[in-house]
Design a protein around this motif. Structure first.
Motif, short mmCIF file in Angstrom:
data_model
loop_
_atom_site.label_atom_id
_atom_site.label_comp_id
_atom_site.label_asym_id
_atom_site.label_seq_id
_atom_site.Cartn_x
_atom_site.Cartn_y
_atom_site.Cartn_z
N LYS A 114 0.74 -1.37 -0.37
CA LYS A 114 0.09 -0.03 -0.24
C LYS A 114 1.08 1.24 0.20
O LYS A 114 0.63 2.46 -0.72
CB LYS A 114 -0.80 -0.40 1.07
CG LYS A 114 -1.77 -0.77 0.60
CD LYS A 114 -2.50 -1.03 2.08
CE LYS A 114 -4.00 -1.99 2.08
NZ LYS A 114 -5.05 -2.14 3.58
N ALA A 115 2.06 1.46 0.90
CA ALA A 115 2.55 2.18 0.84
C ALA A 115 3.38 2.63 -0.46
O ALA A 115 3.77 3.56 -1.10
CB ALA A 115 3.77 2.11 1.89
N GLY A 116 3.96 1.96 -1.71
CA GLY A 116 4.04 1.44 -2.37
C GLY A 116 3.65 2.03 -3.46
O GLY A 116 3.64 3.14 -4.62
N GLU A 117 2.35 1.85 -3.09
CA GLU A 117 0.73 2.44 -4.62
C GLU A 117 0.41 4.04 -4.86
O GLU A 117 1.04 4.45 -5.03
CB GLU A 117 0.09 1.67 -4.22
CG GLU A 117 0.16 0.13 -4.72
CD GLU A 117 -1.15 -0.94 -4.62
OE1 GLU A 117 -2.38 -0.28 -4.19
OE2 GLU A 117 -0.69 -1.71 -5.26
N GLY A 165 3.91 10.73 -6.80
CA GLY A 165 5.16 10.69 -7.24
C GLY A 165 3.85 11.61 -8.39
O GLY A 165 4.57 12.17 -9.31
N ILE A 166 3.02 10.82 -8.95
CA ILE A 166 2.61 11.11 -9.98
C ILE A 166 1.84 12.83 -10.12
O ILE A 166 1.64 13.25 -11.25
CB ILE A 166 1.46 10.46 -10.61
CG1 ILE A 166 1.85 9.04 -11.30
CG2 ILE A 166 0.31 11.24 -12.21
CD1 ILE A 166 0.77 7.50 -10.93
N VAL A 179 8.30 1.35 -4.32
CA VAL A 179 8.55 1.02 -5.22
C VAL A 179 8.89 -0.44 -5.81
O VAL A 179 8.52 -1.14 -5.15
CB VAL A 179 7.74 1.32 -7.01
CG1 VAL A 179 7.75 0.46 -8.10
CG2 VAL A 179 6.76 2.60 -6.68
N MET A 180 10.27 -0.16 -5.42
CA MET A 180 11.06 -1.07 -5.33
C MET A 180 10.92 -2.16 -3.73
O MET A 180 11.03 -3.65 -3.89
CB MET A 180 12.95 -0.96 -5.30
CG MET A 180 13.27 -0.04 -6.80
SD MET A 180 13.53 -1.04 -7.41
CE MET A 180 14.52 -2.26 -7.10
N GLN A 235 9.83 -6.31 -4.30
CA GLN A 235 10.26 -7.45 -3.53
C GLN A 235 9.64 -7.97 -2.35
O GLN A 235 10.00 -8.69 -2.30
CB GLN A 235 12.20 -6.32 -2.55
CG GLN A 235 12.75 -8.06 -1.46
CD GLN A 235 13.47 -7.25 -0.81
OE1 GLN A 235 13.48 -4.70 -0.38
NE2 GLN A 235 14.33 -7.81 -0.02
N THR A 236 8.41 -6.84 -1.47
CA THR A 236 7.60 -7.56 -1.09
C THR A 236 6.73 -8.81 -2.03
O THR A 236 6.66 -10.22 -0.87
CB THR A 236 7.10 -6.49 0.43
OG1 THR A 236 7.92 -5.80 0.44
CG2 THR A 236 5.77 -7.75 0.88
N LEU A 237 5.91 -8.33 -2.59
CA LEU A 237 5.23 -9.20 -3.25
C LEU A 237 5.98 -10.48 -3.91
O LEU A 237 5.68 -11.50 -3.88
CB LEU A 237 4.64 -8.52 -5.02
CG LEU A 237 4.30 -9.05 -6.07
CD1 LEU A 237 2.36 -8.98 -4.61
CD2 LEU A 237 4.09 -8.36 -6.81
#
Length: 110
Positions: free
Chosen positions: A58-61, A67-68, A81-82, A86-88
């Motif tokens: 959720k933090a990555g999204e 950023g957008i 995102v990295m 890695q978590t995924l």
């Protein structure tokens, strides 16, 4: 991405509920930390890992969306995102091991 972690979380919850009636059913509750001479329930540990993985995704999204919108730097977005990637990958590896273990157990002669 979150769907993969959520399915693992749901699998761990169902497995834990079947194993014992005192299993933690909320992903928000953290697993206890093992003290000297104490043991930690494997199901509780997996729930904690799944909860942290969901938070990371959720933090990555959220970082990508920020950023957008121009609210986060490129470096922050890339780092988030990295970490999510890695978590995924870790969650997918755990899922694969769980499925392989289940298949191995199902092939055992009774």
């Amino acid at each position: 991405m979150i769907d993969a972690i959520s399915s693992i979380s749901a699998f761990v919850e169902r497995a834990g509920e079947a194993a014992s009636s005192s299993q933690v059913t909320s992903l928000q509750k953290a697993a206890p930390v093992a003290q000297a001479g104490q043991s930690v329930d494997f199901g509780d540990m997996m729930l904690q890992v799944a909860a942290k993985a969901t938070e990371t995704l959720k933090a990555g999204e959220a970082a990508a969306i920020s950023g957008i919108q121009g609210k986060a730097s490129v470096q922050q977005v890339v780092e988030a995102v990295m970490a999510a990637e890695q978590t995924l990958q870790t969650a997918i590896a755990i899922r694969d091991k769980v499925v392989a273990a289940y298949l191995e157990i199902s092939r055992m002669a009774i």
